[in-house]
Scaffold this active site. Structure first.
Site, mmCIF file in Angstrom:
data_model
loop_
_atom_site.group_PDB
_atom_site.id
_atom_site.type_symbol
_atom_site.label_atom_id
_atom_site.label_comp_id
_atom_site.label_asym_id
_atom_site.label_seq_id
_atom_site.Cartn_x
_atom_site.Cartn_y
_atom_site.Cartn_z
ATOM 1 N N TRP A 1 -40.190 -10.971 -33.717
ATOM 2 C CA TRP A 1 -38.940 -11.483 -34.227
ATOM 3 C C TRP A 1 -37.655 -11.597 -33.206
ATOM 4 O O TRP A 1 -37.081 -12.563 -33.223
ATOM 5 C CB TRP A 1 -38.535 -10.736 -35.758
ATOM 6 C CG TRP A 1 -39.312 -10.721 -36.634
ATOM 7 C CD1 TRP A 1 -39.866 -9.561 -37.141
ATOM 8 C CD2 TRP A 1 -39.875 -11.864 -37.364
ATOM 9 N NE1 TRP A 1 -40.871 -10.044 -38.219
ATOM 10 C CE2 TRP A 1 -40.753 -11.238 -38.329
ATOM 11 C CE3 TRP A 1 -39.673 -13.334 -37.249
ATOM 12 C CZ2 TRP A 1 -41.539 -12.032 -39.245
ATOM 13 C CZ3 TRP A 1 -40.416 -14.116 -38.128
ATOM 14 C CH2 TRP A 1 -41.338 -13.509 -39.131
ATOM 15 N N ASP B 1 -30.487 -8.186 -35.847
ATOM 16 C CA ASP B 1 -31.270 -8.604 -36.834
ATOM 17 C C ASP B 1 -31.554 -7.240 -37.695
ATOM 18 O O ASP B 1 -32.594 -6.452 -37.305
ATOM 19 C CB ASP B 1 -32.497 -9.215 -36.346
ATOM 20 C CG ASP B 1 -33.586 -9.762 -37.493
ATOM 21 O OD1 ASP B 1 -33.605 -9.433 -38.640
ATOM 22 O OD2 ASP B 1 -34.590 -10.577 -37.079
ATOM 23 N N LYS C 1 -36.883 -8.598 -47.681
ATOM 24 C CA LYS C 1 -37.587 -7.226 -47.351
ATOM 25 C C LYS C 1 -36.864 -5.925 -48.099
ATOM 26 O O LYS C 1 -37.527 -5.392 -48.939
ATOM 27 C CB LYS C 1 -37.334 -6.725 -45.741
ATOM 28 C CG LYS C 1 -38.093 -7.606 -44.708
ATOM 29 C CD LYS C 1 -38.961 -8.701 -45.227
ATOM 30 C CE LYS C 1 -39.740 -9.710 -44.098
ATOM 31 N NZ LYS C 1 -39.169 -9.986 -43.031
#
Ligand code: PLP
Length: 360
Positions: free
Chosen positions: A103, A172, A196
């Site tokens: 990511w 993030d 999530k």
């Protein structure tokens, strides 16, 4: 209703059952108004109250000061990889990035399309099995911000302590937002896809310090400017109503269960049980270095890929679902976010013991 299985999926992930039951009711008939929640106009006073409540709870749970805006956006966390540099950097400017996994790498790629990403650290050569400590990298003196991923969902690593820098931090937090307390003041911007640890897919929460809203160059398209959404309280266009509503319910559940502090304590306990099992044997080997271990995603290997496949298949038959590791590293991964119950961790440990006995 069938008994609920234990869902170890990395995302979309397990949600509190109370939230699902409430949502099932509200989808058909919201507050006894004779209209379903997802049929409501986003400008109706009923839905505005839903969105206001979700924001209020999020602010309260995370102790977000008034000089930060909370935005509910679409496009997933992945769109933020581009929106962050588009809004915070101009041509010729740069930012430092910590490359701790897939990511982060994707965010670096997008930043380089817009300006320049200086990669201050990378753990790629060791299959991203750790995150750096403070002092193990230097931030570019010309950087506008230092970007990092607080929890690396795929590799099962997490920053136990956040980076310290004179530069503002951008993070993030898709897979560990609301899982532990932190001070937001060193951060210019924090974002997280909801699916999530916070709700269903479809909404991405962006928390941005308000002095940054005017930074975007004039060439940034309207929908991709934070200011557009901040000025209209995330109602510039139709927001992801259902996802925002669920985020509100999850926050309510979190508050009723002791808030972020209580969650953090429970998350530490759950992770300790699982890592304790892994450390007690050579049959299971953790992927992450011990001091980089994630409390949210526990990654581990068995002696062979064949045994891993068998482990995942047998676990599935016992109602332990979603344990397959990400295709980029293989192995197994147990995602144990806020809403994942302790009993599920105990059930997994029990299964791991039996599986080891039968196969070693
Ligand atoms: C899942 C994930 C993403 C990608 O989220 P999308 O909403 O699918 O774009 C980004 N960052 C982290 C840390 C993630 O876990």
């Amino acid at each position: 209703m069938p008994d609920r299985i234990f869902n170890f999926s990395p995302g979309p992930a397990t949600l509190p059952q109370e939230v699902l039951v409430q949502a099932a009711k509200d989808i058909v008939n919201f507050n006894n108004k004779g209209i379903g929640l997802i049929e409501l106009s986003h400008r109706s006073k009923e839905f505005m109250a839903v969105a206001d409540e979700a924001e209020k709870l999020l602010r309260e749970l995370m102790a977000i000061p008034d000089n930060y805006k909370v935005l509910f956006l679409q496009g997933g966390a992945s769109t933020q990889f581009a929106m962050v540099p588009m809004n915070l950097l101009s041509k010729g400017q740069k930012a430092s990035y910590l490359n701790t996994g897939t990511w982060a790498k994707k965010a670096i790629k997008e930043a380089n399309l817009i300006a320049e990403a200086h990669v201050a650290y990378s753990s790629e050569e060791s299959s991203f099995n750790h995150v750096p400590k403070n002092g193990e990298y230097s931030v570019d003196p010309a950087a506008e911000y230092l970007y990092f991923v607080s929890n690396n969902t795929i590799y099962g690593t997490q920053f136990a302590e956040f980076p310290k820098s004179e530069k503002m931090l951008v993070c993030d937090m898709s897979s560990d937002i609301l899982s532990r307390k932190f001070d937001i003041k060193p951060f210019g911007l924090v974002f997280a896809g909801a699916q999530k640890n916070m709700g269903p897919a479809g909404v991405t929460v962006v928390i941005i310090r308000d002095d940054l809203l005017d930074r975007a160059p004039a060439t940034v398209p309207t929908m991709l400017r934070y200011k557009t959404h901040a000025d209209k309280d995330s109602m510039f266009n139709t927001p992801p109503c259902f996802a925002i509503y669920i985020v509100g319910l999850v926050c309510k559940w979190l508050k009723a269960n002791g808030g972020v502090e209580a969650m953090e304590k429970r998350n530490k306990e759950k992770a300790a049980i699982l890592y304790g099992m892994i450390d007690s044997t050579d049959f299971y080997r953790g992927h992450a270095q011990v001091d980089s271990r994630s409390l949210m995603n526990v990654t581990f290997n068995l002696p062979s890929p064949e045994l891993e496949a068998e482990f995942i298949a047998q676990a599935g038959k016992e109602g332990l679902d979603g344990l397959k590791g990400h295709r980029s590293i293989g192995g197994c991964r147990a995602s144990i976010y806020n809403a994942f119950p302790r009993e599920g961790v105990l059930a997994l440990v029990d299964f791991m013991k039996r599986f080891e006995k039968a196969n070693s």
